[in-house]
Enzyme design. Structure first.
Site, PDB file in Angstrom:
ATOM      1  N   ASP A 252      15.650  26.990  22.193  1.00  0.00           N
ATOM      2  CA  ASP A 252      14.998  25.717  21.883  1.00  0.00           C
ATOM      3  C   ASP A 252      13.571  25.611  22.424  1.00  0.00           C
ATOM      4  O   ASP A 252      13.223  26.249  23.417  1.00  0.00           O
ATOM      5  CB  ASP A 252      15.785  24.562  22.525  1.00  0.00           C
ATOM      6  CG  ASP A 252      17.106  24.273  21.822  1.00  0.00           C
ATOM      7  OD1 ASP A 252      17.557  25.125  21.022  1.00  0.00           O
ATOM      8  OD2 ASP A 252      17.675  23.212  22.097  1.00  0.00           O
ATOM      9  N   ASP A 253      12.822  24.730  21.787  1.00  0.00           N
ATOM     10  CA  ASP A 253      11.554  24.178  22.300  1.00  0.00           C
ATOM     11  C   ASP A 253      10.330  25.040  22.055  1.00  0.00           C
ATOM     12  O   ASP A 253       9.237  24.699  22.500  1.00  0.00           O
ATOM     13  CB  ASP A 253      11.617  23.831  23.803  1.00  0.00           C
ATOM     14  CG  ASP A 253      12.522  22.652  24.099  1.00  0.00           C
ATOM     15  OD1 ASP A 253      13.242  22.222  23.189  1.00  0.00           O
ATOM     16  OD2 ASP A 253      12.523  22.179  25.246  1.00  0.00           O
TER      17      ASP A 253
ATOM     18  N   HIS B 264      14.029  20.989  15.428  1.00  0.00           N
ATOM     19  CA  HIS B 264      14.151  20.335  16.745  1.00  0.00           C
ATOM     20  C   HIS B 264      13.120  19.203  16.860  1.00  0.00           C
ATOM     21  O   HIS B 264      12.630  18.928  17.942  1.00  0.00           O
ATOM     22  CB  HIS B 264      13.962  21.380  17.842  1.00  0.00           C
ATOM     23  CG  HIS B 264      14.483  20.992  19.198  1.00  0.00           C
ATOM     24  ND1 HIS B 264      15.704  20.383  19.403  1.00  0.00           N
ATOM     25  CD2 HIS B 264      13.946  21.149  20.447  1.00  0.00           C
ATOM     26  CE1 HIS B 264      15.888  20.188  20.702  1.00  0.00           C
ATOM     27  NE2 HIS B 264      14.836  20.622  21.359  1.00  0.00           N
TER      28      HIS B 264
ATOM     29  N   HIS C 241       9.366  16.961  19.748  1.00  0.00           N
ATOM     30  CA  HIS C 241      10.421  16.855  20.762  1.00  0.00           C
ATOM     31  C   HIS C 241      10.712  15.398  21.116  1.00  0.00           C
ATOM     32  O   HIS C 241      10.796  15.012  22.288  1.00  0.00           O
ATOM     33  CB  HIS C 241      10.070  17.660  22.021  1.00  0.00           C
ATOM     34  CG  HIS C 241      11.303  18.120  22.756  1.00  0.00           C
ATOM     35  ND1 HIS C 241      11.864  17.405  23.781  1.00  0.00           N
ATOM     36  CD2 HIS C 241      12.094  19.198  22.571  1.00  0.00           C
ATOM     37  CE1 HIS C 241      12.950  18.052  24.214  1.00  0.00           C
ATOM     38  NE2 HIS C 241      13.113  19.136  23.489  1.00  0.00           N
TER      39      HIS C 241
ATOM     40  N   HIS D  77      15.982  28.431  26.461  1.00  0.00           N
ATOM     41  CA  HIS D  77      14.693  27.876  26.018  1.00  0.00           C
ATOM     42  C   HIS D  77      13.583  28.934  25.998  1.00  0.00           C
ATOM     43  O   HIS D  77      13.511  29.784  26.878  1.00  0.00           O
ATOM     44  CB  HIS D  77      14.265  26.729  26.940  1.00  0.00           C
ATOM     45  CG  HIS D  77      15.095  25.488  26.769  1.00  0.00           C
ATOM     46  ND1 HIS D  77      16.337  25.345  27.329  1.00  0.00           N
ATOM     47  CD2 HIS D  77      14.874  24.346  26.057  1.00  0.00           C
ATOM     48  CE1 HIS D  77      16.841  24.166  27.001  1.00  0.00           C
ATOM     49  NE2 HIS D  77      15.976  23.531  26.227  1.00  0.00           N
TER      50      HIS D  77
HETATM   51 ZN   LIG Z   1      14.515  20.637  23.415  1.00  0.00          ZN
END
Ligand SMILES: [Zn+2]
Length: 227
Positions: free
Chosen positions: A39-40, A90, A94, A181
């Site tokens: 993620d991210d 996502h 964010h 992440h």
């Molecule tokens: Zn996230």
């Protein structure tokens, strides 16, 4: 935004079509398959390192990308897609889907969707809500986009990567969905080392890392499809 009481924050889907969003924490396939979700990102610092680890082990992963970061570093989205990994949504910036109204949430997911289509030629089919936070409004937006909502069963953090990998190795089973992440405050050198150890150790234990969509399509215990 107007003040809303807890019961006022409900979605009101319009029209006669089915409105369904499936939320998944893990699956229970008969095959020894698991999913790694990242993620991210993308980030120039960490995404290439994750891609290298995956390549070295022949593992597939699913990247839940932040739209504005994909716009700033599109090369790594393209490379991930070209390597056979799955790209998923996502949000654009964010954003906590429970802290904004339906129009904002839809715009945030649609902008990211369109960018991923533009970069990869493929339409994403999954959303992971930032912070794992979602309510009826976000679920309705995901239903409208025909997205599955993907949470996770295991988390390898940056602050306790070794311990989290130990825990994941102890508790993982077919269908586990592991979160890590490649952007934000979590990634660090230790996390990268431990992701490498996680993938290598699980491969030694007979597991195969597949994309989330492949995990969802894998037949469940008893032979029925995991639908
Ligand atoms: Zn996230």
């Amino acid at each position: 935004m107007s003040a809303e009481g807890p019961t006022a924050r409900t979605a009101r889907p319009e029209g006669p079509a089915a409105y369904v969003a499936r939320v998944t924490f893990r699956t229970a396939p008969s095959a020894r398959v698991v999913a790694l979700t990242i993620d991210d990102g993308p980030t120039r610092e960490w995404t290439p390192q994750v891609l290298r680890i995956l390549r070295q082990h022949g593992a597939k992963a699913t990247f839940f990308v932040v739209g504005e970061r994909a716009q700033a570093a599109p090369r790594w989205v393209v490379q991930a897609a070209d390597a056979g990994h799955e790209l998923a949504n996502h949000t654009w910036a964010h954003s906590d889907l429970t802290q904004n109204n339906e129009a904002f949430d839809r715009d945030s997911l649609e902008r990211t969707h369109e960018l991923l289509v533009h970069l990869t030629g493929r339409a994403p089919s999954l959303c992971r809500p930032p912070y794992g936070r979602i309510d009826s409004v976000g679920l309705a937006v995901c239903a409208g986009l025909h997205y599955g909502v993907m949470l996770w069963s295991n988390h390898v953090t940056g602050s306790n990567a070794r311990g989290d990998v130990d825990t994941t190795l102890r508790h993982a089973s077919p269908g586990s969905i592991v979160l890590a992440h490649d952007g934000g405050s979590e990634p660090n050198a230790s996390l990268m080392q431990q992701l490498d150890r996680l993938v290598a150790s699980m491969k030694d234990a007979g597991y195969r890392f597949v994309t989330v969509s492949e995990l969802l399509a894998a037949p469940a215990h008893g032979g029925a499809a995991a639908t």
